[in-house]
Design a protein around this motif. Structure first.
Motif, short mmCIF file in Angstrom:
data_model
loop_
_atom_site.label_atom_id
_atom_site.label_comp_id
_atom_site.label_asym_id
_atom_site.label_seq_id
_atom_site.Cartn_x
_atom_site.Cartn_y
_atom_site.Cartn_z
N MET A 1 -4.49 -17.57 15.43
CA MET A 1 -3.21 -17.95 15.60
C MET A 1 -3.13 -19.43 15.47
O MET A 1 -4.00 -20.25 16.03
CB MET A 1 -2.72 -17.46 16.94
CG MET A 1 -1.18 -17.81 17.27
SD MET A 1 -0.47 -17.12 18.47
CE MET A 1 -1.41 -17.35 19.94
N TYR A 75 0.12 -18.14 8.47
CA TYR A 75 0.98 -17.50 9.67
C TYR A 75 0.94 -16.15 9.62
O TYR A 75 1.03 -15.41 8.49
CB TYR A 75 2.26 -18.08 10.16
CG TYR A 75 2.24 -19.48 10.56
CD1 TYR A 75 2.38 -19.54 11.88
CD2 TYR A 75 1.86 -20.57 9.75
CE1 TYR A 75 2.60 -20.88 12.55
CE2 TYR A 75 1.72 -21.85 10.39
CZ TYR A 75 2.07 -21.92 11.85
OH TYR A 75 2.24 -23.39 12.34
N SER A 76 0.78 -15.23 10.79
CA SER A 76 0.70 -13.88 10.93
C SER A 76 2.17 -13.14 10.48
O SER A 76 3.10 -13.94 10.88
CB SER A 76 0.21 -13.26 12.19
OG SER A 76 1.55 -13.60 13.05
N GLU A 77 1.85 -11.99 10.01
CA GLU A 77 3.30 -11.34 9.72
C GLU A 77 4.10 -10.76 10.90
O GLU A 77 5.52 -11.05 10.94
CB GLU A 77 2.90 -10.08 9.01
CG GLU A 77 2.75 -10.30 7.48
CD GLU A 77 3.70 -11.04 6.66
OE1 GLU A 77 4.84 -10.64 6.88
OE2 GLU A 77 3.31 -11.89 5.93
N GLU A 78 3.48 -11.00 12.11
CA GLU A 78 4.02 -10.87 13.48
C GLU A 78 4.88 -12.10 13.74
O GLU A 78 6.03 -12.03 13.90
CB GLU A 78 3.01 -10.51 14.48
CG GLU A 78 3.69 -10.32 15.98
CD GLU A 78 2.70 -10.40 17.05
OE1 GLU A 78 2.93 -9.71 18.02
OE2 GLU A 78 1.57 -10.80 17.12
#
Length: 187
Positions: A1, A75-78
């Motif tokens: 993150m 960045y994460s898909e979440e």
């Protein structure tokens, strides 16, 4: 993150003071709500901080340009999905599903309304703002007209809380970070 400092630098690179301050308000509110729900405060905070990343430079591509920028930055898909969901029914068709997404949807517009409520007080502070005053302003559609009451109410509904509880939570959260929002009591 990603680290919070990196996210803040990214937000600052794309936006001026007003939207950076709004990002800080939503970040602080999301962190407060994450603590209250026993969720990941850092994740929720970054989502809140970056939710309007593209708004100042690319308003016609709101949310969509943010998704592109954040994907390029790894960045994460979440995180991306949560940010996309705050534009549900406005500029995206991504319906908020997780508690984090529903919370972002619910508090985004309300932080703007609470900021406006604080700024019209003699103290220009959120520290002495009470539910009754905020609720009165909330009911006046002409006050802070850009803060969609429909979205705020829909957000409270999808979270399963009353509008009063949501307002109190946002005021409480914003009090915790009042100095960074320039909404603290002046000496």
């Amino acid at each position: 993150m990603p680290k919070r400092e990196e996210a803040f630098a990214l937000l600052s690179a794309y936006n001026g003071d007003a939207l950076v301050t709004h990002g800080l308000a939503v970040e602080g509110t999301m962190r407060y709500m994450a603590r209250k729900a026993g969720e990941d405060e850092e994740l929720w905070g970054i989502v809140g901080l970056l939710h309007d990343l593209d708004y100042e430079k690319f308003p016609e591509q709101h949310c969509h340009k943010t998704a592109q920028i954040l994907r390029e930055k790894g960045y994460s898909e979440e995180i991306i999905r949560a940010i996309m969901s705050h534009g549900w029914g406005i500029c995206t068709d991504v319906e908020p599903q997780s508690r984090m997404e529903k919370t972002l949807y619910a508090v985004d517009e309300l932080t703007g309304l609470i900021t406006a409520c604080a700024l019209v007080r003699p103290s220009r502070s959120v520290m002495d703002l009470e539910l009754s005053s905020a609720k009165k302003k909330y009911k006046d559609a002409r006050f802070a007209a850009g803060a969609s009451r429909e979205v705020i109410q829909k957000g409270a509904d999808i979270l399963g809380v009353s509008i009063d509880e949501l307002i109190v939570d946002v005021i409480t959260a914003m009090r915790e970070i009042a100095p960074s929002l320039r909404l603290e009591m002046k000496a």
